[in-house]
Design a protein around this motif. Structure first.
Motif, PDB file in Angstrom:
ATOM      1  N   ILE A  55      -4.553  22.637  21.182  1.00  0.00           N
ATOM      2  CA  ILE A  55      -3.402  22.184  21.964  1.00  0.00           C
ATOM      3  C   ILE A  55      -2.490  23.356  22.281  1.00  0.00           C
ATOM      4  N   THR A  56      -1.753  23.165  23.361  1.00  0.00           N
ATOM      5  CA  THR A  56      -0.608  24.006  23.676  1.00  0.00           C
ATOM      6  C   THR A  56       0.580  23.063  23.808  1.00  0.00           C
ATOM      7  N   ASP A  57       1.755  23.569  23.494  1.00  0.00           N
ATOM      8  CA  ASP A  57       2.979  22.770  23.585  1.00  0.00           C
ATOM      9  C   ASP A  57       4.058  23.683  24.152  1.00  0.00           C
ATOM     10  N   GLU A  58       4.277  23.576  25.448  1.00  0.00           N
ATOM     11  CA  GLU A  58       5.216  24.461  26.134  1.00  0.00           C
ATOM     12  C   GLU A  58       6.634  24.321  25.592  1.00  0.00           C
ATOM     13  N   THR A  59       7.043  23.114  25.227  1.00  0.00           N
ATOM     14  CA  THR A  59       8.392  22.880  24.734  1.00  0.00           C
ATOM     15  C   THR A  59       8.669  23.683  23.472  1.00  0.00           C
ATOM     16  N   GLN A  60       7.675  23.762  22.595  1.00  0.00           N
ATOM     17  CA  GLN A  60       7.843  24.429  21.306  1.00  0.00           C
ATOM     18  C   GLN A  60       7.308  25.858  21.292  1.00  0.00           C
ATOM     19  N   GLY A  61       6.752  26.314  22.410  1.00  0.00           N
ATOM     20  CA  GLY A  61       6.211  27.667  22.481  1.00  0.00           C
ATOM     21  C   GLY A  61       4.907  27.844  21.723  1.00  0.00           C
ATOM     22  N   VAL A  62       4.159  26.756  21.566  1.00  0.00           N
ATOM     23  CA  VAL A  62       2.888  26.802  20.838  1.00  0.00           C
ATOM     24  C   VAL A  62       1.760  27.019  21.833  1.00  0.00           C
ATOM     25  N   GLU A  63       0.958  28.051  21.579  1.00  0.00           N
ATOM     26  CA  GLU A  63      -0.191  28.356  22.439  1.00  0.00           C
ATOM     27  C   GLU A  63      -1.444  28.441  21.590  1.00  0.00           C
ATOM     28  N   GLY A  64      -2.418  27.628  21.894  1.00  0.00           N
ATOM     29  CA  GLY A  64      -3.725  27.764  21.265  1.00  0.00           C
ATOM     30  C   GLY A  64      -3.809  27.362  19.814  1.00  0.00           C
ATOM     31  N   LEU A  65      -3.116  26.283  19.415  1.00  0.00           N
ATOM     32  CA  LEU A  65      -3.235  25.779  18.051  1.00  0.00           C
ATOM     33  C   LEU A  65      -4.551  25.016  17.934  1.00  0.00           C
ATOM     34  N   TYR A  66      -5.365  25.380  16.951  1.00  0.00           N
ATOM     35  CA  TYR A  66      -6.654  24.713  16.781  1.00  0.00           C
ATOM     36  C   TYR A  66      -6.815  24.232  15.345  1.00  0.00           C
ATOM     37  N   GLU A  67      -7.940  23.570  15.086  1.00  0.00           N
ATOM     38  CA  GLU A  67      -8.235  22.858  13.838  1.00  0.00           C
ATOM     39  C   GLU A  67      -7.485  21.519  13.847  1.00  0.00           C
ATOM     40  N   SER A  68      -8.229  20.443  13.875  1.00  0.00           N
ATOM     41  CA  SER A  68      -7.635  19.115  14.034  1.00  0.00           C
ATOM     42  C   SER A  68      -6.605  18.794  12.956  1.00  0.00           C
ATOM     43  N   ASP A  69      -6.877  19.129  11.704  1.00  0.00           N
ATOM     44  CA  ASP A  69      -5.905  18.849  10.638  1.00  0.00           C
ATOM     45  C   ASP A  69      -4.601  19.601  10.861  1.00  0.00           C
ATOM     46  N   ASP A  70      -4.692  20.852  11.298  1.00  0.00           N
ATOM     47  CA  ASP A  70      -3.489  21.645  11.572  1.00  0.00           C
ATOM     48  C   ASP A  70      -2.712  21.071  12.752  1.00  0.00           C
ATOM     49  N   ILE A  71      -3.424  20.614  13.762  1.00  0.00           N
ATOM     50  CA  ILE A  71      -2.764  20.030  14.934  1.00  0.00           C
ATOM     51  C   ILE A  71      -2.050  18.738  14.545  1.00  0.00           C
ATOM     52  N   VAL A  72      -2.731  17.867  13.799  1.00  0.00           N
ATOM     53  CA  VAL A  72      -2.126  16.604  13.381  1.00  0.00           C
ATOM     54  C   VAL A  72      -0.887  16.872  12.530  1.00  0.00           C
ATOM     55  N   GLU A  73      -0.979  17.810  11.603  1.00  0.00           N
ATOM     56  CA  GLU A  73       0.166  18.162  10.762  1.00  0.00           C
ATOM     57  C   GLU A  73       1.325  18.680  11.620  1.00  0.00           C
ATOM     58  N   TYR A  74       1.028  19.543  12.575  1.00  0.00           N
ATOM     59  CA  TYR A  74       2.053  20.063  13.483  1.00  0.00           C
ATOM     60  C   TYR A  74       2.721  18.924  14.253  1.00  0.00           C
ATOM     61  N   LEU A  75       1.928  18.014  14.798  1.00  0.00           N
ATOM     62  CA  LEU A  75       2.474  16.913  15.583  1.00  0.00           C
ATOM     63  C   LEU A  75       3.368  16.024  14.722  1.00  0.00           C
ATOM     64  N   GLU A  76       2.931  15.732  13.516  1.00  0.00           N
ATOM     65  CA  GLU A  76       3.740  14.904  12.607  1.00  0.00           C
ATOM     66  C   GLU A  76       5.057  15.594  12.260  1.00  0.00           C
ATOM     67  N   GLU A  77       4.983  16.880  11.918  1.00  0.00           N
ATOM     68  CA  GLU A  77       6.192  17.618  11.530  1.00  0.00           C
ATOM     69  C   GLU A  77       7.158  17.786  12.699  1.00  0.00           C
ATOM     70  N   THR A  78       6.611  17.924  13.896  1.00  0.00           N
ATOM     71  CA  THR A  78       7.447  18.216  15.051  1.00  0.00           C
ATOM     72  C   THR A  78       7.963  16.960  15.752  1.00  0.00           C
ATOM     73  N   TYR A  79       7.150  15.908  15.800  1.00  0.00           N
ATOM     74  CA  TYR A  79       7.492  14.755  16.643  1.00  0.00           C
ATOM     75  C   TYR A  79       7.638  13.420  15.923  1.00  0.00           C
ATOM     76  N   ALA A  80       7.302  13.345  14.639  1.00  0.00           N
ATOM     77  CA  ALA A  80       7.403  12.055  13.941  1.00  0.00           C
ATOM     78  C   ALA A  80       8.836  11.726  13.578  1.00  0.00           C
TER      79      ALA A  80
END
Length: 81
Positions: A56-81
């Motif tokens: 995933i990339t997330d322009e709002t948070q300046g994230v480019e090229g985050l990979y590994e599904s567990d890392d992405i899910v953790e990032y999404l939970e920490e950032t948007y939950a």
């Protein structure tokens, strides 16, 4: 156009895990389907330095090229939950 972009391969269980989390969090996102052949995955390689998915990339948070599904899910939970 959404701020989050998911590089996805249909049928990939790791990609499905990330899509499920994006939908659970009711996040708007764009999908770029990558080719089955790793050699042809130049788009995802350009943003993440590797050819695996999901990414995933997330322009709002300046994230480019985050990979590994567990890392992405953790990032999404920490950032948007």
């Amino acid at each position: 156009m959404a701020d989050i972009t998911l590089y996805d391969l249909p049928g990939c269980p790791f990609c499905a895990k990330v899509r499920t989390k994006l939908e659970e969090l009711d996040l708007e996102y764009d999908v770029i389907e990558v080719p089955r052949s790793h050699a042809d995955r130049t788009d995802v390689e350009d943003v993440s330095g590797q050819t695996g998915v999901p990414v995933i990339t997330d322009e709002t948070q300046g994230v480019e090229g985050l990979y590994e599904s567990d890392d992405i899910v953790e990032y999404l939970e920490e950032t948007y939950a």
